[in-house]
Design a protein around this motif. Structure first.
Motif: not given
Ligand SMILES: Cc1cc2nc3c(=O)[nH]c(=O)nc-3n(C[C@H](O)[C@H](O)[C@H](O)COP(=O)(O)O)c2cc1C
Lengths: 169, 373
Positions: B8-12, B230-235, B171-173
């Motif tokens: 799901n994350r890929k699509i999101e 990516w900080i904005l994407v994850e935001k 869900e960050g590693d």
């Protein structure tokens, strides 16, 4: 949250505020000595004081608890006075050691790395074979260093330590 | 290792990257504007003489360009990888796939394998680059690494470092400790294709490049802080107040692409350096080459074009970019990449001050910026 586990060392006949004592065939963790075979807790790095560095041997019987925690039963490694030590020094700007107490290693195994102040990685390989018994981090010296003490597998006794009830430490 | 949300994350991610404004603020336009290439009124060549062909991983590319790794791992991503591969093959430029971790989680699912494999099937005559996260290496065996390489017949494996993204991701590693270096050491002994160390948009520093260089790695994708952020994407994926606030504060965190190129070149003079992160036009791409990059990587604009407007829009984007690269090269009087690397480069006083404070000697840098053969 994961329980916090850390290595601790206990040395024979050392005065301390917690002890591992042998009572009949059992090892127990207690606040006060309860038999004539007791091992007092020491600050980890102080184990260096019990090394004869000239001819590397351990000068006192000692018990290492690789994963000290609140568990009722703890695993310990027992090493006798006079045990030969193979010492490995890893020092540099940012030294890093991979094996932990109790791990077996062979000659030429990768056991750590050093990052130099130029940000270069040096891989350290073991000159010794056996069981890593102490991993001592000397942070007060510059550059920072680790000393690994490795002993022959036959020189390590596996013991189980029970926490005594009513005498919590 | 089982992360049911990874698909799901890929699509999101694709949806957010395409629909939201997730580039770095201003996309480094100031820094790029202050990097000056000297215009030649008399270039001494014809425009048609300009040949930007580049060798990369034993392939001859038509231009120093690649489609940076983005996707795969869900049947829905197959169509995007397919189109990206068509572009790579048609324009004869390199291509990467997105993280192949889901390939390992769903090993027996042919549709998942196909979502990556389709790239190699279509892009037969260009380098195809595998991809895995550095942090996940701690969970993977050497055989897993061989598997992700062989399943797409990869010509190289990109290992990505994305600590900023993982720190913000729900869900960050966030395991990025020195054990990873040990794993990479082992993997280097185990595989026979080169490793590319890559960021995902916050830039590699001198220190980072130097560490991996000393381990024998000679390929770096500096993925600087000028493009996809990516900080904005994850935001956008995480709506809670604390994360949004932190993400806003860190929205310009990272090393801008041109600076990361210089840092990488200074640390690894004889390496192959890929510049990605906001390289959305031909002028920037050529500036990057003159600064010391060997190849440029483009991600977001291509997925955006093909997602919103289709394959032809992707073609138009690349056609424009390559044509612009040729024109800029012509206007500096360079007919090839090796000539471009020797062309004069003027840096702003801010940049010079930065270099000085970083201990990078300007004269030495200018001597090695073209790389050492
Ligand atoms: C939708 C999308 C997915 C991405 N997925 C990955 C990935 O799985 N692995 C990786 O190393 N980089 C990934 N990236 C980062 C790109 O490879 C590239 O380094 C970065 O986006 C900077 O380039 P850009 O500014 O042209 O987008 C992804 C980028 C995008 C836009």
């Amino acid at each position: 949250m994961e329980e916090y586990k850390y290595p601790e060392i206990f040395v024979r006949d050392k005065n301390s505020n917690k002890y591992i004592c042998r009572v009949s065939d059992e090892y127990v963790l207690v606040k006060e000595p309860v038999s004539n075979e007791c091992y007092g807790h020491i600050i980890y790095e102080d184990i260096l004081k019990y090394f004869d560095l000239a001819n590397p041997i351990l000068e006192k019987d000692a018990i290492v608890v690789p994963e000290f925690s609140d568990e009722k039963l703890l695993k310990g490694l027992f090493v006798k006075k006079g045990t030969k030590l193979c010492l490995i020094e890893i020092s540099g700007y940012e030294p890093y050691v991979s094996p932990r107490e109790g791990e077996k290693i062979n000659v030429k195994d990768k056991i750590g790395m050093v990052i130099t102040n130029k940000y270069e990685v040096r891989v350290i390989r073991s000159p010794c074979e056996g069981v890593v018994i102490f991993v001592i981090n000397i942070v007060w010296e510059k550059p920072e260093k680790y000393i690994l003490a490795v002993v022959s597998e036959n020189d390590v006794g596996q013991i189980t330590i029970r926490k005594s009830q009513g005498n919590h430490v | 290792m089982s992360d049911p949300n990874i698909r799901n994350r890929k699509i999101e991610h694709i949806r957010i990257v395409v629909e939201k404004d997730v580039d770095f603020p201003n996309m480094c336009s100031e820094i790029y504007n202050e990097i000056i290439l000297v215009h030649r009124a008399f270039p001494g060549i014809d425009l048609s003489d300009v040949d930007l062909s580049t060798r990369f991983l034993n392939y001859e590319l038509s231009a120093p360009l690649m489609i940076s790794g983005m996707t795969g791992g869900d049947p829905l991503t197959t169509k995007y990888n397919k189109k990206l591969a068509v572009l790579a093959e048609e324009f004869r430029i390199a291509i990467g796939v997105g993280s192949e971790r889901s390939l390992l989680i769903h090993k027996d699912e042919p549709e998942i394998i196909r979502s990556y494999r389709v790239v190699r099937e279509i892009a037969k005559d260009v380098p195809v680059i595998g991809n895995i996260g550095a942090n996940t290496l701690l969970d993977l065996r050497n055989e897993d690494i061989s598997y992700i390489i062989s399943s797409i017949d990869a010509d190289a494996l990109a290992i990505h470092l994305n600590p900023a993204q993982e720190a913000i991701q729900p869900e960050g590693d966030t395991r990025f400790n020195v054990k990873i270096l040990e794993r990479i050491e082992e993997i280097l002994d185990h595989i026979c294709v080169p490793i590319i160390i890559k960021e995902v948009g916050n830039g590699l520093s001198y220190e980072d490049v130097s560490l991996f260089y000393s381990m024998g790695i000679r390929f770096f994708d500096i993925a600087g802080a000028c493009g996809t952020n990516w900080i904005l994407v994850e935001k956008y994926r995480r709506k809670d107040k604390i994360t949004t606030t932190i993400a806003d504060h860190l929205s310009s965190w990272g090393i801008p692409t041109p600076i990361a190129i210089i840092e990488a070149r200074a640390a690894a003079p004889d390496s192959f350096i890929i510049a990605s992160g906001g390289v959305y036009d031909g002028l920037r791409a050529i500036k990057n080459i003159v600064l010391g990059a060997d190849l440029n990587g483009v991600a977001r604009p291509l997925i955006r074009e093909i997602y919103l407007r289709g394959l032809n829009a992707g073609k138009a984007f690349l056609e424009t970019m390559i044509k612009e690269m040729k024109i800029v090269s012509f206007l500096t009087g360079a007919k090839s990449i090796s000539e471009l690397k020797k062309k004069p480069l003027i840096l702003s006083s801010d940049m010079l001050s930065y270099l000085e404070q970083r201990g990078i000697d300007l004269r030495e840098y200018k001597e090695i910026r073209g790389g050492i053969e």
